[in-house]
Design a protein around this motif. Structure first.
Motif, PDB file in Angstrom:
ATOM      1  N   ALA A  34       3.643  -2.572   0.200  1.00  0.00           N
ATOM      2  CA  ALA A  34       4.606  -1.565   0.672  1.00  0.00           C
ATOM      3  C   ALA A  34       6.044  -2.059   0.530  1.00  0.00           C
ATOM      4  O   ALA A  34       6.850  -2.007   1.465  1.00  0.00           O
ATOM      5  CB  ALA A  34       4.302  -1.140   2.104  1.00  0.00           C
ATOM      6  N   ILE A  35       6.351  -2.562  -0.663  1.00  0.00           N
ATOM      7  CA  ILE A  35       7.689  -3.052  -0.988  1.00  0.00           C
ATOM      8  C   ILE A  35       8.304  -2.070  -1.984  1.00  0.00           C
ATOM      9  O   ILE A  35       7.653  -1.722  -2.971  1.00  0.00           O
ATOM     10  CB  ILE A  35       7.623  -4.467  -1.617  1.00  0.00           C
ATOM     11  N   PRO A  36       9.539  -1.634  -1.761  1.00  0.00           N
ATOM     12  CA  PRO A  36      10.177  -0.758  -2.740  1.00  0.00           C
ATOM     13  C   PRO A  36      10.185  -1.409  -4.133  1.00  0.00           C
ATOM     14  O   PRO A  36      10.608  -2.561  -4.290  1.00  0.00           O
ATOM     15  CB  PRO A  36      11.598  -0.585  -2.205  1.00  0.00           C
ATOM     16  N   HIS A  37       9.675  -0.673  -5.126  1.00  0.00           N
ATOM     17  CA  HIS A  37       9.460  -1.226  -6.467  1.00  0.00           C
ATOM     18  C   HIS A  37      10.734  -1.807  -7.077  1.00  0.00           C
ATOM     19  O   HIS A  37      10.724  -2.913  -7.622  1.00  0.00           O
ATOM     20  CB  HIS A  37       8.851  -0.157  -7.376  1.00  0.00           C
ATOM     21  N   LYS A  38      11.843  -1.090  -7.011  1.00  0.00           N
ATOM     22  CA  LYS A  38      13.096  -1.566  -7.613  1.00  0.00           C
ATOM     23  C   LYS A  38      13.564  -2.848  -6.934  1.00  0.00           C
ATOM     24  O   LYS A  38      14.041  -3.775  -7.591  1.00  0.00           O
ATOM     25  CB  LYS A  38      14.183  -0.498  -7.521  1.00  0.00           C
ATOM     26  N   PHE A  39      13.445  -2.889  -5.613  1.00  0.00           N
ATOM     27  CA  PHE A  39      13.832  -4.079  -4.860  1.00  0.00           C
ATOM     28  C   PHE A  39      12.940  -5.249  -5.264  1.00  0.00           C
ATOM     29  O   PHE A  39      13.411  -6.371  -5.463  1.00  0.00           O
ATOM     30  CB  PHE A  39      13.728  -3.777  -3.369  1.00  0.00           C
ATOM     31  N   LEU A  40      11.657  -4.986  -5.421  1.00  0.00           N
ATOM     32  CA  LEU A  40      10.708  -6.023  -5.812  1.00  0.00           C
ATOM     33  C   LEU A  40      11.028  -6.585  -7.196  1.00  0.00           C
ATOM     34  O   LEU A  40      10.913  -7.792  -7.411  1.00  0.00           O
ATOM     35  CB  LEU A  40       9.276  -5.489  -5.773  1.00  0.00           C
ATOM     36  N   GLU A  41      11.427  -5.741  -8.120  1.00  0.00           N
ATOM     37  CA  GLU A  41      11.763  -6.212  -9.474  1.00  0.00           C
ATOM     38  C   GLU A  41      12.864  -7.271  -9.416  1.00  0.00           C
ATOM     39  O   GLU A  41      12.795  -8.291 -10.093  1.00  0.00           O
ATOM     40  CB  GLU A  41      12.176  -5.047 -10.372  1.00  0.00           C
ATOM     41  N   ALA A  54       4.136  -5.548 -11.329  1.00  0.00           N
ATOM     42  CA  ALA A  54       5.025  -5.412 -10.175  1.00  0.00           C
ATOM     43  C   ALA A  54       4.636  -4.187  -9.343  1.00  0.00           C
ATOM     44  O   ALA A  54       4.659  -4.236  -8.110  1.00  0.00           O
ATOM     45  CB  ALA A  54       6.473  -5.318 -10.628  1.00  0.00           C
ATOM     46  N   GLU A  55       4.275  -3.122 -10.011  1.00  0.00           N
ATOM     47  CA  GLU A  55       3.893  -1.903  -9.291  1.00  0.00           C
ATOM     48  C   GLU A  55       2.677  -2.138  -8.395  1.00  0.00           C
ATOM     49  O   GLU A  55       2.604  -1.632  -7.280  1.00  0.00           O
ATOM     50  CB  GLU A  55       3.597  -0.778 -10.285  1.00  0.00           C
ATOM     51  N   THR A  56       1.731  -2.939  -8.865  1.00  0.00           N
ATOM     52  CA  THR A  56       0.539  -3.257  -8.082  1.00  0.00           C
ATOM     53  C   THR A  56       0.931  -4.019  -6.815  1.00  0.00           C
ATOM     54  O   THR A  56       0.434  -3.726  -5.722  1.00  0.00           O
ATOM     55  CB  THR A  56      -0.454  -4.083  -8.921  1.00  0.00           C
ATOM     56  N   ALA A  88      13.589 -12.165   1.767  1.00  0.00           N
ATOM     57  CA  ALA A  88      12.718 -13.338   1.890  1.00  0.00           C
ATOM     58  C   ALA A  88      11.310 -12.933   2.308  1.00  0.00           C
ATOM     59  O   ALA A  88      10.318 -13.446   1.772  1.00  0.00           O
ATOM     60  CB  ALA A  88      13.305 -14.334   2.883  1.00  0.00           C
ATOM     61  N   ASP A  89      11.204 -12.017   3.263  1.00  0.00           N
ATOM     62  CA  ASP A  89       9.896 -11.537   3.704  1.00  0.00           C
ATOM     63  C   ASP A  89       9.142 -10.906   2.533  1.00  0.00           C
ATOM     64  O   ASP A  89       7.974 -11.209   2.299  1.00  0.00           O
ATOM     65  CB  ASP A  89      10.076 -10.533   4.847  1.00  0.00           C
ATOM     66  N   TYR A  90       9.814 -10.039   1.795  1.00  0.00           N
ATOM     67  CA  TYR A  90       9.182  -9.395   0.637  1.00  0.00           C
ATOM     68  C   TYR A  90       8.785 -10.428  -0.418  1.00  0.00           C
ATOM     69  O   TYR A  90       7.730 -10.323  -1.037  1.00  0.00           O
ATOM     70  CB  TYR A  90      10.120  -8.372   0.007  1.00  0.00           C
ATOM     71  N   ALA A  91       9.642 -11.426  -0.632  1.00  0.00           N
ATOM     72  CA  ALA A  91       9.343 -12.449  -1.639  1.00  0.00           C
ATOM     73  C   ALA A  91       8.093 -13.237  -1.267  1.00  0.00           C
ATOM     74  O   ALA A  91       7.236 -13.490  -2.128  1.00  0.00           O
ATOM     75  CB  ALA A  91      10.540 -13.389  -1.807  1.00  0.00           C
ATOM     76  N   VAL A  92       7.980 -13.622  -0.012  1.00  0.00           N
ATOM     77  CA  VAL A  92       6.794 -14.374   0.423  1.00  0.00           C
ATOM     78  C   VAL A  92       5.555 -13.499   0.297  1.00  0.00           C
ATOM     79  O   VAL A  92       4.501 -13.949  -0.179  1.00  0.00           O
ATOM     80  CB  VAL A  92       6.968 -14.914   1.857  1.00  0.00           C
ATOM     81  N   ARG A 139      13.931 -20.131  -0.620  1.00  0.00           N
ATOM     82  CA  ARG A 139      15.108 -20.672  -1.304  1.00  0.00           C
ATOM     83  C   ARG A 139      15.391 -19.935  -2.609  1.00  0.00           C
ATOM     84  O   ARG A 139      16.538 -19.763  -2.998  1.00  0.00           O
ATOM     85  CB  ARG A 139      14.906 -22.154  -1.599  1.00  0.00           C
ATOM     86  N   ALA A 140      14.340 -19.515  -3.300  1.00  0.00           N
ATOM     87  CA  ALA A 140      14.507 -18.826  -4.580  1.00  0.00           C
ATOM     88  C   ALA A 140      15.263 -17.511  -4.431  1.00  0.00           C
ATOM     89  O   ALA A 140      16.000 -17.109  -5.338  1.00  0.00           O
ATOM     90  CB  ALA A 140      13.147 -18.574  -5.223  1.00  0.00           C
ATOM     91  N   VAL A 141      15.096 -16.842  -3.305  1.00  0.00           N
ATOM     92  CA  VAL A 141      15.722 -15.525  -3.141  1.00  0.00           C
ATOM     93  C   VAL A 141      16.915 -15.523  -2.187  1.00  0.00           C
ATOM     94  O   VAL A 141      17.770 -14.647  -2.286  1.00  0.00           O
ATOM     95  CB  VAL A 141      14.701 -14.448  -2.700  1.00  0.00           C
TER      96      VAL A 141
END
Length: 153
Positions: A37-44, A29-31, A7-11, A82-84
């Motif tokens: 400072a979010i792990p790229h795979k997790f962010l995807e 996404a990489e940007t 949730a923190d990363y999503a916000v 809620r989305a995540v």
């Protein structure tokens, strides 16, 4: 209540899109991953959840990337969480309205409902535009300004 890393990363990702969206170009996404400072795979995975929930849109290709699906002023922090993560407040994985207690535990239900109402009031009252402008609503600023808010009992 616990705010998950997801949730923190999503916000943070949605806020990054809100700030960068002014030029109109999609953001890769990489940007976002590097900026926050979010792990790229997790962010995807997070961006996929946000896309399925209608919070962000995506475009493929060389000029592709992500952008908010609606104006930042129309997306609340609650929408993103809620989305995540699903419901904002749950007890044992259930919404408080789906619970029932008997005997001495009966007063718990209104407590959980009140907790949910207060958390929702805050998270539904703050938009990505508020955060992007560093302009939290006054009631939120007032709560954060109370010294007790910063203390861990």
């Amino acid at each position: 209540m616990r705010i998950s890393a997801r949730a923190d990363y999503a916000v943070r990702a949605a806020l990054e899109l809100a700030v960068r969206q002014e030029d109109g170009d999609p953001v890769k996404a990489e940007t976002i991953a590097v900026a926050q400072a979010i792990p790229h795979k997790f962010l995807e995975g997070i961006l996929g959840d946000l896309r399925r929930a209608g919070v962000v849109d995506s475009r493929r290709g060389g000029g592709g990337g992500y952008r908010l699906a609606r104006a930042a002023s129309a997306i609340t922090v609650a929408d993103v969480i809620r989305a995540v993560d699903g419901p904002i407040v749950s007890v044992r994985g259930e919404r408080p309205t789906g619970l029932s207690y008997q005997g001495t535990a009966e007063p718990l239900l209104p407590l959980w409902i009140a907790l949910r109402a207060n958390v929702r009031r805050i998270l539904e009252g703050v938009t990505l535009a508020d955060l992007a402008a560093d302009a939290l609503p006054q009631p939120v600023r007032d709560l954060a300004a109370e010294p007790e808010s910063w203390e861990n009992p």
